[in-house]
Write a protein that holds these residues in place. Structure first.
Motif, PDB file in Angstrom:
ATOM      1  N   ASP A 224       0.821  -1.206   0.000  1.00  0.00           N
ATOM      2  CA  ASP A 224       0.000   0.000   0.000  1.00  0.00           C
ATOM      3  C   ASP A 224       0.854   1.255   0.000  1.00  0.00           C
ATOM      4  O   ASP A 224       0.311   2.367   0.084  1.00  0.00           O
ATOM      5  N   LEU A 225       2.168   1.094  -0.083  1.00  0.00           N
ATOM      6  CA  LEU A 225       3.107   2.208  -0.132  1.00  0.00           C
ATOM      7  C   LEU A 225       4.171   1.931  -1.189  1.00  0.00           C
ATOM      8  O   LEU A 225       4.463   0.767  -1.495  1.00  0.00           O
ATOM      9  N   PRO A 226       4.768   2.976  -1.739  1.00  0.00           N
ATOM     10  CA  PRO A 226       5.920   2.746  -2.622  1.00  0.00           C
ATOM     11  C   PRO A 226       7.054   2.048  -1.879  1.00  0.00           C
ATOM     12  O   PRO A 226       7.157   2.114  -0.651  1.00  0.00           O
ATOM     13  N   TYR A 227       7.899   1.387  -2.639  1.00  0.00           N
ATOM     14  CA  TYR A 227       9.068   0.722  -2.054  1.00  0.00           C
ATOM     15  C   TYR A 227      10.108   0.534  -3.144  1.00  0.00           C
ATOM     16  O   TYR A 227       9.830   0.701  -4.332  1.00  0.00           O
ATOM     17  N   TYR A 228      11.317   0.178  -2.735  1.00  0.00           N
ATOM     18  CA  TYR A 228      12.393  -0.068  -3.691  1.00  0.00           C
ATOM     19  C   TYR A 228      12.602  -1.562  -3.871  1.00  0.00           C
ATOM     20  O   TYR A 228      12.669  -2.318  -2.900  1.00  0.00           O
ATOM     21  N   GLU A 229      12.722  -1.977  -5.115  1.00  0.00           N
ATOM     22  CA  GLU A 229      13.043  -3.361  -5.475  1.00  0.00           C
ATOM     23  C   GLU A 229      14.541  -3.430  -5.703  1.00  0.00           C
ATOM     24  O   GLU A 229      15.098  -2.699  -6.515  1.00  0.00           O
ATOM     25  N   HIS A 230      15.232  -4.315  -4.963  1.00  0.00           N
ATOM     26  CA  HIS A 230      16.690  -4.349  -4.958  1.00  0.00           C
ATOM     27  C   HIS A 230      17.276  -5.564  -5.671  1.00  0.00           C
ATOM     28  O   HIS A 230      18.462  -5.857  -5.524  1.00  0.00           O
ATOM     29  N   ASN A 231      16.481  -6.277  -6.449  1.00  0.00           N
ATOM     30  CA  ASN A 231      16.962  -7.501  -7.087  1.00  0.00           C
ATOM     31  C   ASN A 231      17.568  -7.290  -8.466  1.00  0.00           C
ATOM     32  O   ASN A 231      17.916  -8.261  -9.137  1.00  0.00           O
ATOM     33  N   TYR A 232      17.704  -6.027  -8.872  1.00  0.00           N
ATOM     34  CA  TYR A 232      18.137  -5.770 -10.241  1.00  0.00           C
ATOM     35  C   TYR A 232      19.404  -4.923 -10.269  1.00  0.00           C
ATOM     36  O   TYR A 232      20.051  -4.742  -9.246  1.00  0.00           O
ATOM     37  N   SER A 233      19.748  -4.403 -11.416  1.00  0.00           N
ATOM     38  CA  SER A 233      21.031  -3.731 -11.591  1.00  0.00           C
ATOM     39  C   SER A 233      21.158  -2.478 -10.728  1.00  0.00           C
ATOM     40  O   SER A 233      22.264  -2.053 -10.398  1.00  0.00           O
ATOM     41  N   LYS A 234      20.037  -1.884 -10.381  1.00  0.00           N
ATOM     42  CA  LYS A 234      20.022  -0.757  -9.450  1.00  0.00           C
ATOM     43  C   LYS A 234      18.667  -0.760  -8.749  1.00  0.00           C
ATOM     44  O   LYS A 234      17.720  -1.404  -9.229  1.00  0.00           O
ATOM     45  N   PRO A 235      18.545  -0.074  -7.615  1.00  0.00           N
ATOM     46  CA  PRO A 235      17.241  -0.043  -6.946  1.00  0.00           C
ATOM     47  C   PRO A 235      16.170   0.540  -7.868  1.00  0.00           C
ATOM     48  O   PRO A 235      16.381   1.571  -8.503  1.00  0.00           O
TER      49      PRO A 235
END
Length: 301
Positions: free
Chosen positions: A189-200
């Motif tokens: 229900d909030l934005p977040y950062y996905e850290h599984n890729y080349s950059k967040p």
């Protein structure tokens, strides 16, 4: 072995988002503009569209499906303008998920979006399934979509939403430096950062429940009143939670679905209901993304 899924997220103590003016909730309306970019043999596809129409459970025909085509045509011919009038009358900041091929076929609608100062995010080049597309083909389509999007709107999109993603979609968006946020997640229900890729990768999550697509699915909405009541319940719950832990509420709209006269009345009632409350931040997804980056930059997570 690392596990690429995050089943914990913010846990029991999500961050206070610090919405502008101490808002209890951020309400975000998305208008999906897809008509003219769907599966159709006229577009070089092997079969007709079968997703999100009045024909629930439609077959994909290896030829033109005139009924399906006309249902999609209703969205661009009539539904778009009905929604445009409602949203602009109530001065609702709106994000368009614009399928590039569809926008190319209706310059007048694109100009109306621009005149209304709506955010136009990219909804990919086509409204088709990408699940089995190879990564190089998908990367090329993303490149071409963003270039054409700029030609049609005057600038590149700040946001991206494929919708019918492949396993590579988020990886490909994270590779780019010209996309601020991605909406291809329903995880929070909030934005977040996905850290599984080349950059967040900043995720501004979307929704499939407070979404008119359920008019076109089994166990979905049958009337505008059902849609209104479900949206109201979602808003009331998040508004109450917002006394201590504000969240965001996404509302997904489609021209050919809620753009029908028997359904849009429920959306109108919901807009009027939300506007009767104070401490509500109506925002585009780009505004939410900018807010999140300013208050919760990468290095703080």
């Amino acid at each position: 072995m690392s596990y690429p899924r995050d089943l914990v997220g913010y846990g029991a103590t999500p961050p206070h988002p610090k919405w502008p003016d101490n808002a209890k909730i951020a309400v975000q309306f998305v208008l999906n503009y897809e008509e003219g970019g769907e599966n159709c043999v006229l577009h070089g596809d092997p079969a007709s569209e079968k997703f999100l129409s009045e024909i629930v459970g439609a077959e994909a025909y290896e030829d033109r499906h005139l009924s399906m085509e006309s249902i999609y045509e209703y969205g661009s011919r009539a539904g778009f303008w009905r929604l445009f009038r409602l949203l602009t009358k109530h001065q609702i900041p709106t994000t368009v998920f614009g399928v590039t091929m569809a926008m190319q076929r209706h310059p007048e609608a694109v100009q109306a979006m621009l005149d209304a100062e709506w955010e136009i995010a990219s909804h990919a080049m086509r409204w088709i399934h990408f699940q089995h597309m190879d990564i190089d083909t998908e990367r090329k389509m993303i490149d071409e979509s963003i270039l054409l999007h700029k030609q049609l709107t005057g600038k590149k999109p700040a946001g991206w939403y494929t919708g019918r993603t492949s396993p590579n979609t988020l990886k490909l968006i994270a590779e780019r430096d010209d996309i601020m946020y991605c909406a291809d997640s329903y995880a929070d229900d909030l934005p977040y950062y996905e850290h599984n890729y080349s950059k967040p990768l900043l995720i501004v999550p979307y929704t499939l429940d407070t979404n008119d697509m359920r008019f076109a699915t089994p166990q979905g909405f049958n009337t505008g009143e059902h849609f209104f009541q479900y949206l109201k319940d979602a808003f009331d719950t998040l508004y109450e939670e917002g006394k201590e832990q504000p969240k965001m509420l996404s509302i997904g709209l489609h021209c050919r679905l809620v753009g029908r006269p028997g359904r849009i009345a429920g959306l109108k009632r919901f807009i009027e209901y939300v506007k009767s409350h104070d401490r509500v931040w109506f925002a585009t997804r780009e505004q939410i993304a900018e807010h999140w980056i300013n208050h919760f930059p990468f290095e703080e997570l």
